[in-house]
Scaffold this motif. Structure first.
Motif, PDB file in Angstrom:
ATOM      1  N   GLN A 237       0.832  -1.203   0.000  1.00  0.00           N
ATOM      2  CA  GLN A 237       0.000   0.000   0.000  1.00  0.00           C
ATOM      3  C   GLN A 237       0.870   1.258   0.000  1.00  0.00           C
ATOM      4  O   GLN A 237       0.548   2.236  -0.674  1.00  0.00           O
ATOM      5  CB  GLN A 237      -0.956   0.014   1.188  1.00  0.00           C
TER       6      GLN A 237
ATOM      7  N   THR B 271       2.216   1.650  -3.470  1.00  0.00           N
ATOM      8  CA  THR B 271       1.140   2.187  -4.308  1.00  0.00           C
ATOM      9  C   THR B 271       1.001   3.685  -4.084  1.00  0.00           C
ATOM     10  O   THR B 271       0.940   4.472  -5.033  1.00  0.00           O
ATOM     11  CB  THR B 271      -0.190   1.472  -4.007  1.00  0.00           C
TER      12      THR B 271
ATOM     13  N   TYR C  52      -5.887   4.093  -0.888  1.00  0.00           N
ATOM     14  CA  TYR C  52      -4.836   3.227  -1.424  1.00  0.00           C
ATOM     15  C   TYR C  52      -5.073   1.771  -1.031  1.00  0.00           C
ATOM     16  O   TYR C  52      -5.407   1.484   0.112  1.00  0.00           O
ATOM     17  CB  TYR C  52      -3.457   3.665  -0.913  1.00  0.00           C
ATOM     18  N   GLY C  53      -4.872   0.892  -2.003  1.00  0.00           N
ATOM     19  CA  GLY C  53      -4.877  -0.541  -1.766  1.00  0.00           C
ATOM     20  C   GLY C  53      -3.537  -1.103  -2.191  1.00  0.00           C
ATOM     21  O   GLY C  53      -2.595  -0.358  -2.461  1.00  0.00           O
ATOM     22  N   ASP C  54      -3.450  -2.427  -2.263  1.00  0.00           N
ATOM     23  CA  ASP C  54      -2.187  -3.047  -2.649  1.00  0.00           C
ATOM     24  C   ASP C  54      -1.815  -2.787  -4.104  1.00  0.00           C
ATOM     25  O   ASP C  54      -0.650  -2.620  -4.424  1.00  0.00           O
ATOM     26  CB  ASP C  54      -2.240  -4.555  -2.398  1.00  0.00           C
TER      27      ASP C  54
END
Length: 126
Positions: A6, A9, A72-74
């Motif tokens: 994350q 990212t 935000y994600g992975d």
């Protein structure tokens, strides 16, 4: 120290976002991967180089950017922001969704109300 996916990212997306609005094509390009796709109400392109070539013209009409939200994600992220422009469109509320692969942005989907831009369509399309 190892970064979480994350955080990777976040760094890629914020790095791209900040470089784009500075008009720094090289720095923005460093955050883009291959294959690449860009979609907006006016443009649907698989051409990373073509997408980046439009940045200087776009930045020339921007008078400010206000970030409203970051998620935000992975391997994905969404930014919501207002773009202030020196055009009849004025301030444009925008959502931008990113997909990443190996820490690089491979897809950007830009979402905004295109109606204020209709009178300027000829200048927008590549």
């Amino acid at each position: 120290m190892t970064l979480t996916t994350q955080e990777q990212t976040r760094r890629a997306v914020r790095g791209y976002h900040e470089a784009r609005f500075r008009g720094d094509v090289s720095a923005a390009a460093a955050h883009l991967g291959e294959p690449f796709r860009f979609q907006s109400p006016f443009i649907d392109s698989n051409d990373r180089t073509g997408h980046l070539s439009t940045l200087p013209g776009f930045v020339s009409i921007v008078t400010g950017v206000e970030l409203i939200s970051e998620l935000y994600g992975d391997a994905e992220a969404t930014l919501v922001y207002d773009v202030h422009t020196a055009t009849p469109a004025g301030t444009q509320r925008t959502a931008e969704h990113f997909r990443l692969n190996d820490g690089k942005i491979v897809s950007i989907m830009l979402v905004f109300d295109a109606s204020p831009w209709q009178s300027m369509t000829a200048q927008i399309k590549p």
